[in-house]
Write a protein that holds these residues in place. Structure first.
Motif, PDB file in Angstrom:
ATOM      1  N   ASN A  13     -14.755 -10.467  15.720  1.00 56.39           N
ATOM      2  CA  ASN A  13     -13.903  -9.636  14.908  1.00 56.39           C
ATOM      3  C   ASN A  13     -15.050  -8.552  14.301  1.00 56.39           C
ATOM      4  OD1 ASN A  13     -15.350 -11.154  13.096  1.00 56.39           O
ATOM      5  ND2 ASN A  13     -13.613 -11.073  11.594  1.00 56.39           N
ATOM      6  N   LEU A  14     -16.353  -8.651  14.580  1.00 56.99           N
ATOM      7  CA  LEU A  14     -17.135  -7.756  14.336  1.00 56.99           C
ATOM      8  C   LEU A  14     -17.480  -6.723  15.217  1.00 56.99           C
ATOM      9  CD1 LEU A  14     -19.219  -9.780  11.721  1.00 56.99           C
ATOM     10  CD2 LEU A  14     -17.528  -7.853  10.920  1.00 56.99           C
ATOM     11  N   TRP A  15     -17.140  -7.001  16.371  1.00 57.84           N
ATOM     12  CA  TRP A  15     -17.498  -6.133  17.577  1.00 57.84           C
ATOM     13  C   TRP A  15     -17.644  -4.663  17.416  1.00 57.84           C
ATOM     14  CZ3 TRP A  15     -19.651  -5.358  22.236  1.00 57.84           C
ATOM     15  CH2 TRP A  15     -19.120  -4.378  23.172  1.00 57.84           C
ATOM     16  N   LYS A  16     -16.408  -3.995  16.597  1.00 58.00           N
ATOM     17  CA  LYS A  16     -16.219  -2.474  16.463  1.00 58.00           C
ATOM     18  C   LYS A  16     -17.126  -2.227  15.430  1.00 58.00           C
ATOM     19  CE  LYS A  16     -11.171  -2.383  17.531  1.00 58.00           C
ATOM     20  NZ  LYS A  16     -10.100  -2.040  17.134  1.00 58.00           N
ATOM     21  N   ASP A  17     -17.520  -3.053  14.280  1.00 61.08           N
ATOM     22  CA  ASP A  17     -18.352  -2.579  13.462  1.00 61.08           C
ATOM     23  C   ASP A  17     -19.989  -2.658  14.147  1.00 61.08           C
ATOM     24  OD1 ASP A  17     -16.784  -2.310  11.276  1.00 61.08           O
ATOM     25  OD2 ASP A  17     -16.834  -4.671  10.980  1.00 61.08           O
ATOM     26  N   PHE A  18     -20.146  -3.468  14.964  1.00 65.11           N
ATOM     27  CA  PHE A  18     -21.431  -3.663  15.709  1.00 65.11           C
ATOM     28  C   PHE A  18     -21.742  -2.513  16.405  1.00 65.11           C
ATOM     29  CE2 PHE A  18     -23.573  -4.849  19.772  1.00 65.11           C
ATOM     30  CZ  PHE A  18     -24.663  -4.843  19.387  1.00 65.11           C
ATOM     31  N   THR A  19     -20.826  -2.331  17.363  1.00 57.43           N
ATOM     32  CA  THR A  19     -21.136  -1.014  18.396  1.00 57.43           C
ATOM     33  C   THR A  19     -21.034   0.452  17.584  1.00 57.43           C
ATOM     34  OG1 THR A  19     -18.672  -0.772  18.852  1.00 57.43           O
ATOM     35  CG2 THR A  19     -20.045  -1.970  20.205  1.00 57.43           C
ATOM     36  N   THR A  20     -20.168   0.552  16.570  1.00 59.59           N
ATOM     37  CA  THR A  20     -20.240   1.574  15.668  1.00 59.59           C
ATOM     38  C   THR A  20     -21.689   2.094  14.983  1.00 59.59           C
ATOM     39  OG1 THR A  20     -17.823   1.582  15.143  1.00 59.59           O
ATOM     40  CG2 THR A  20     -19.291   2.986  13.864  1.00 59.59           C
ATOM     41  N   SER A  21     -22.061   0.741  14.565  1.00 59.29           N
ATOM     42  CA  SER A  21     -23.484   1.007  13.892  1.00 59.29           C
ATOM     43  C   SER A  21     -24.755   1.137  15.094  1.00 59.29           C
ATOM     44  CB  SER A  21     -23.831  -0.188  13.089  1.00 59.29           C
ATOM     45  OG  SER A  21     -22.927  -0.573  11.920  1.00 59.29           O
ATOM     46  N   LEU A  22     -24.460   0.463  16.054  1.00 59.77           N
ATOM     47  CA  LEU A  22     -25.557   0.500  16.961  1.00 59.77           C
ATOM     48  C   LEU A  22     -25.855   1.782  17.572  1.00 59.77           C
ATOM     49  CD1 LEU A  22     -27.855  -0.957  18.808  1.00 59.77           C
ATOM     50  CD2 LEU A  22     -25.897  -1.520  20.358  1.00 59.77           C
TER      51      LEU A  22
ATOM     52  N   ARG B  79     -34.069   1.990  13.183  1.00 58.14           N
ATOM     53  CA  ARG B  79     -33.746   0.511  13.248  1.00 58.14           C
ATOM     54  C   ARG B  79     -33.417   0.028  11.796  1.00 58.14           C
ATOM     55  NH1 ARG B  79     -36.692  -4.267  15.564  1.00 58.14           N
ATOM     56  NH2 ARG B  79     -36.537  -5.926  13.830  1.00 58.14           N
ATOM     57  N   ASP B  80     -34.030   0.466  10.876  1.00 57.47           N
ATOM     58  CA  ASP B  80     -33.882   0.037   9.577  1.00 57.47           C
ATOM     59  C   ASP B  80     -32.399   0.300   8.829  1.00 57.47           C
ATOM     60  OD1 ASP B  80     -36.246  -1.059   9.467  1.00 57.47           O
ATOM     61  OD2 ASP B  80     -37.367   0.672   8.557  1.00 57.47           O
ATOM     62  N   LEU B  81     -32.196   1.686   8.896  1.00 59.68           N
ATOM     63  CA  LEU B  81     -31.004   2.184   8.728  1.00 59.68           C
ATOM     64  C   LEU B  81     -29.974   1.399   9.340  1.00 59.68           C
ATOM     65  CD1 LEU B  81     -31.756   5.749   7.760  1.00 59.68           C
ATOM     66  CD2 LEU B  81     -31.499   3.912   6.157  1.00 59.68           C
ATOM     67  N   VAL B  82     -29.721   1.222  10.614  1.00 61.33           N
ATOM     68  CA  VAL B  82     -28.836   0.546  11.361  1.00 61.33           C
ATOM     69  C   VAL B  82     -28.703  -0.893  10.994  1.00 61.33           C
ATOM     70  CG1 VAL B  82     -28.220  -0.407  13.667  1.00 61.33           C
ATOM     71  CG2 VAL B  82     -28.868   1.863  13.428  1.00 61.33           C
ATOM     72  N   LYS B  83     -29.992  -1.621  10.626  1.00 62.33           N
ATOM     73  CA  LYS B  83     -29.818  -2.994  10.051  1.00 62.33           C
ATOM     74  C   LYS B  83     -28.922  -3.071   8.543  1.00 62.33           C
ATOM     75  CE  LYS B  83     -32.862  -7.187   8.960  1.00 62.33           C
ATOM     76  NZ  LYS B  83     -34.085  -7.604   8.852  1.00 62.33           N
ATOM     77  N   LYS B  84     -29.613  -2.352   8.082  1.00 60.39           N
ATOM     78  CA  LYS B  84     -28.956  -2.239   6.486  1.00 60.39           C
ATOM     79  C   LYS B  84     -27.514  -1.926   6.620  1.00 60.39           C
ATOM     80  CE  LYS B  84     -29.406   0.172   2.244  1.00 60.39           C
ATOM     81  NZ  LYS B  84     -30.322   1.490   1.640  1.00 60.39           N
ATOM     82  N   GLU B  85     -26.812  -0.934   7.592  1.00 57.12           N
ATOM     83  CA  GLU B  85     -25.375  -0.849   7.691  1.00 57.12           C
ATOM     84  C   GLU B  85     -24.924  -1.960   8.336  1.00 57.12           C
ATOM     85  OE1 GLU B  85     -23.073   2.107  10.845  1.00 57.12           O
ATOM     86  OE2 GLU B  85     -24.229   3.025   9.193  1.00 57.12           O
ATOM     87  N   MET B  86     -25.482  -2.802   9.318  1.00 55.04           N
ATOM     88  CA  MET B  86     -24.893  -4.035  10.036  1.00 55.04           C
ATOM     89  C   MET B  86     -24.772  -5.121   8.917  1.00 55.04           C
ATOM     90  SD  MET B  86     -26.431  -4.630  13.961  1.00 55.04           S
ATOM     91  CE  MET B  86     -25.820  -3.025  15.094  1.00 55.04           C
TER      92      MET B  86
ATOM     93  N   ARG C  54     -24.570  -4.735   5.783  1.00 55.88           N
ATOM     94  CA  ARG C  54     -23.413  -4.363   4.900  1.00 55.88           C
ATOM     95  C   ARG C  54     -21.953  -4.930   5.442  1.00 55.88           C
ATOM     96  NH1 ARG C  54     -24.552   0.389   4.309  1.00 55.88           N
ATOM     97  NH2 ARG C  54     -22.994   1.584   5.523  1.00 55.88           N
ATOM     98  N   LYS C  55     -21.774  -4.838   6.794  1.00 54.19           N
ATOM     99  CA  LYS C  55     -20.639  -4.832   7.535  1.00 54.19           C
ATOM    100  C   LYS C  55     -20.514  -6.539   7.717  1.00 54.19           C
ATOM    101  CE  LYS C  55     -20.181  -0.634   9.691  1.00 54.19           C
ATOM    102  NZ  LYS C  55     -20.068   0.481  10.812  1.00 54.19           N
ATOM    103  N   GLY C  56     -21.182  -7.360   7.497  1.00 56.65           N
ATOM    104  CA  GLY C  56     -21.187  -8.587   7.609  1.00 56.65           C
ATOM    105  C   GLY C  56     -21.912  -9.533   8.862  1.00 56.65           C
TER     106      GLY C  56
END
Length: 469
Positions: free
Chosen positions: A208-217, A225-232, A234-236
């Protein structure tokens, strides 16, 4: 009096700008047709039901929705205020406005309207169907450099009852042909949604986090890398899951080494193995065919935001030795095998590429690649000496036009200097003067304004070769 202006994110184009844009469109159209794509057009606006839910949450949010018109809008607004004034019912204002005041929207891209077209015309279309479209699209985005609310897309797509990776290879070759003609080296970054799916599997990220994962990636090469990790996080997405796969996104090795690393990682992932197999097929055959002015590179962090992609995904950027991060995408695409299902048509596989005309224009301006493009709206201006002289000259004017030489007549009998200034100001390189003296001597006086030379001719045929050079 209010000074006139235009909406943010839109632009006017001068004659010189239009000549450059038309040149780009001409090259792109010629190459599309060279590869066997046929033109279609679709309306500038579609039913909201056609567009909503195809792009993801952000796409739905950025759509320009159109209000109902006339009496329908008046009635809906009356209903709205009646419900607001009712003591019996609480009204969700945003929901009411969204559902009742509009049922149409300006198209967000050309792909979804194209698939809608295929479904509606399936009995008339011969499959595989190769189509191209060059039309504007609209997005309610925040205007900034290289990002507009109204812009042109140039799309080439192939739909068939079964997918073939040779279609991806054809599209890569097509892009190479276009940008070689434009003398504009590019990098095509390629990835596969199944590879991303395989990484999700081995990392333990929940489905259920697929969309969040691809959007951030998809922001990996833009924000790091660091900001993407922070965003991911935050999304769980857990830190442990992120660290399991972050190594792959940082890999700088060539295709073969990336393939080896992922083959080991995907030993228990059927989805991941399929993605590697598809990309391997494309890479091996592209090497055999070769590209002229394009570098093909596997970017494992490439995800692309559109929800409808199911297989290969592509992104096109100008070639730059300093790497990817500072470059603006000038095109993209990929495979979408489920999009027609949303319109009730099964067993349709699609793949396409979309080139951003405006982004290409800006990148070519920056690289000074338009220097060889003619900015002449007209090649010749006939000087107006009076009615009698104009009538005498008109046979020559018509003759030049029939030869395909853009020719103007200055419409007013004014001072000669003003007419020459008009030619200069409009980048018209040649003037032709036929006054009473030239008529009497049966001569044609031609002035080259760029070289500041003047010569007399006896016959209009003698002038043609000089003008068409």
């Amino acid at each position: 009096m209010e000074f006139p202006n235009i909406p943010k994110g839109t632009r006017d184009f001068s004659s010189i700008e239009m000549s450059k844009r038309n040149y780009l469109i001409q090259v792109i159209r010629e190459k599309f047709e060279l590869f066997g794509f046929y033109p279609i057009e679709t309306p500038s606006f579609e039913n909201i039901s056609t567009l909503v839910g195809k792009y993801g949450e952000e796409g739905d949010y950025l759509m320009f929705k159109l209000l109902h018109s006339g009496n329908v809008l008046k009635k809906r607004i009356s209903d709205f205020f009646r419900k607001i004034n009712s003591k019996e019912k609480t009204v969700d204002v945003a929901k009411f406005l969204n559902e009742h005041l509009s049922n149409k929207a300006l198209r967000y891209d050309l792909t979804v309207p194209f698939v809608r077209y295929v479904v509606m015309h399936k009995n008339e279309i011969v499959f595989p169907f190769k189509r191209y479209q060059i039309q504007p699209v609209w997005r309610a985005d925040k205007p900034q450099k290289g990002r507009f609310r109204e812009f042109y897309q140039c799309d080439a797509d192939i739909v068939s009852s079964y997918g073939s990776l040779w279609e991806e290879i054809e599209l890569i070759q097509l892009c190479d042909e276009i940008f070689t003609k434009l003398n504009f080296p590019i990098i095509i970054y390629i990835n596969h949604r199944d590879i991303l799916g395989g990484l999700v599997e081995i990392s333990g990220i929940k489905n259920n986090l697929w969309k969040d994962f691809t959007t951030s990636l998809d922001k990996w090469n833009k924000i790091g890398r660091d900001l993407v990790k922070k965003e991911m996080l935050r999304k769980g997405i857990s830190s442990q899951s992120f660290e399991k796969i972050a190594f792959f996104f940082d890999m700088k090795e060539n295709f073969s080494k990336k393939e080896k690393h992922l083959t080991v990682a995907f030993q228990y992932s059927k989805k991941g193995k399929k993605g590697i197999k598809d990309l391997s097929f494309i890479y091996k055959n592209i090497r055999r065919i070769s590209l002229q002015n394009t570098k093909l590179e596997w970017n494992i962090s490439l995800a692309r935001g559109m929800n409808y992609y199911t297989g290969t995904i592509l992104e096109i950027v100008p070639f730059h030795n300093n790497g990817y991060s500072n470059l603006i995408s000038i095109g993209g695409g990929g495979r979408y095998d489920q999009l027609a299902n949303l319109f009730g048509m099964k067993n349709v596989s699609g793949v396409g590429v979309s080139l951003g005309l405006d982004r290409i224009y800006l990148a070519m301006e920056k690289k000074n690649l338009f220097q060889t493009i003619s900015n002449y709206p007209s090649k010749v201006l006939f000087i107006n000496f009076g009615d009698e002289e104009v009538l005498y000259a008109y046979k020559m004017i018509n003759f030049l036009r029939k030869k395909g030489i853009s020719t103007q007549l200055y419409p007013h009998t004014v001072k000669i200097g003003k007419q020459f200034r008009y030619a200069n100001d409009n980048n018209i390189p040649f003037t032709i003067s036929i006054g009473k003296n030239e008529i009497k001597r049966n001569k044609i006086r031609v002035k080259n304004l760029k070289e500041r030379t003047e010569k007399e001719y006896d016959n209009i045929n003698d002038i043609v070769n000089q003008l068409i050079q």
